[in-house]
Design an enzyme around this catalytic site. Structure first.
Site, PDB file in Angstrom:
ATOM      1  N   GLY A  70      10.909  13.611   1.810  1.00  0.00           N
ATOM      2  CA  GLY A  70      11.719  14.962   2.588  1.00  0.00           C
ATOM      3  C   GLY A  70      12.333  15.467   3.095  1.00  0.00           C
ATOM      4  N   GLY A 118       8.306  10.788   1.797  1.00  0.00           N
ATOM      5  CA  GLY A 118       6.965  11.912   1.325  1.00  0.00           C
ATOM      6  C   GLY A 118       6.860  11.973  -0.215  1.00  0.00           C
ATOM      7  CD  GLU A 141       9.691   6.698   5.735  1.00  0.00           C
ATOM      8  OE1 GLU A 141       9.091   7.064   4.514  1.00  0.00           O
ATOM      9  OE2 GLU A 141       9.627   5.037   4.961  1.00  0.00           O
ATOM     10  CG  ASP A 149       5.404  10.215   7.166  1.00  0.00           C
ATOM     11  OD1 ASP A 149       6.715   9.909   6.491  1.00  0.00           O
ATOM     12  OD2 ASP A 149       5.836  11.370   7.747  1.00  0.00           O
TER      13      ASP A 149
END
Length: 354
Positions: A70, A118, A141, A149
């Site tokens: 992301g 992502g 992360e 996630d």
């Protein structure tokens, strides 16, 4: 195509019975932003019902990778301004991840080069996941004070033994062979064969096209380490895991050093996420990750981690609290508390659809 290719951050094309998604921010290694995710969600929904589309291919522009994750600089700016854009971005992104996992047609992902965070979300939930000798994937992360996630907690909870726990807590970059071992990918194809594979997908079935180009993968370094990984990460307590790694020495002790450099809160919340997600559906996992994600937005470490890694680039984050021992059980549990009206609610939508 010339001008639009430069302007559009995600490009959609049709070639024979193949529909192609090209993530098109090569200078940012195709990092995902809100506009890209919205466009993919809309286009993939349309293609799902289009009888002229037999197969979907997702790939990245440029030669550095499919997707570096992301757009964390955008998230940082949103945090500084106390905005809601990141929560909206994640809601759309997680809907996209769920759509990909249930896609009614072969969804082929070229996981070449960097495939992080992502990027795993738009590839590893697909049905035909192709890695190469250039693949460098993972969920890094905890390095930026966040937690895996995009359904990554569920994917890693299903990996052999405790290898997914190791990948999540250390944020290690993994090879294509490691991705196959962890269950994040299905096929190994040399990177120089990808253009020919893409062309074959225009007329052949996905299975036939991939079979033509797939090769035996090299050995997975992670698979060779599973014995000490399974032993050390069997605990449900992060401090116990670090102690076990230290006492095992060599590669295990290096993993302990890596974990201790990460956000202590993120490490503990990531471990709890992996334990809680076992046996859940992807929608339930994404709902849990959304709760955790919004709590990370509100806490100090996510902002500090991005600052240290990509804004000031001093690589010297000041975590609060600074040690695993200072992160209380109640602190960890607070990340999983229901969000009330802000719940993502993917699981309830999926239940109604049945």
């Amino acid at each position: 195509m010339g001008d639009t290719q430069e302007e559009e951050e995600v490009v959609f094309e049709r070639r024979g019975h193949l529909a192609v998604v090209t993530l098109n921010r090569p200078k940012a290694v195709n990092a995902l932003n809100a506009g890209m995710v919205k466009a993919m969600l809309q286009q993939l929904t349309d293609w799902a019902d289009d009888d002229a589309v037999a197969t979907v291919l997702v790939r990245g522009a440029g030669d550095r990778g499919l997707c570096a994750g992301g757009d964390i600089v955008a998230i940082y700016k949103d945090m500084l301004h106390g905005g809601t854009e990141t929560a909206e971005f994640w809601a759309d992104e997680y809907r996209l991840n769920a759509l990909i996992s249930h896609y009614p047609k072969p969804y082929v992902a070229f996981m070449d080069g960097l495939v992080l965070g992502g990027g795993v979300g738009v590839s590893a939930h697909g049905s035909v996941r192709v890695v190469t000798e250039r693949t460098r994937t993972g969920m890094p992360e905890t390095t930026i004070g966040f937690v895996p996630d995009v359904g990554g907690t569920l994917l890693l909870s299903r990996s052999p033994g405790e290898t997914g726990t190791h990948a999540a807590l250390t944020g290690a970059h993994l090879s294509g062979a490691d991705a196959l071992f962890l269950g994040l990918a299905d096929h190994f194809v040399p990177s120089d064969s990808l253009p020919a594979l893409a062309e074959a997908l225009e007329s052949l079935t996905a299975a036939a096209a991939v079979e033509r180009f797939a090769q035996a993968a090299p050995d997975s370094p992670l698979a060779a380490q599973q014995e000490w990984i399974d032993a050390a990460y069997a605990q449900d307590d992060a401090e116990e895991i670090v102690r076990s790694l230290r006492s095992a020495g060599a590669e295990a002790a290096a993993a302990a050093d890596t974990i201790e450099a990460k956000s202590p809160t993120s490490v503990k919340v990531a471990l709890e996420s992996l334990r809680r997600v076992r046996g859940l559906s992807l929608e339930e996992a994404l709902d849990q990750e959304y709760r955790v994600g919004l709590r990370c937005l509100a806490g100090p470490d996510f902002r500090e981690g991005i600052r240290a890694q990509v804004v000031d680039k001093d690589r010297n984050p000041q975590w609060k609290p600074p040690t695993l021992a200072e992160v209380q059980r109640s602190d960890v549990e607070s990340y999983f508390a229901p969000l009330g009206e802000r719940e993502l609610g993917l699981a309830s939508v999926a239940a109604q659809a049945k």
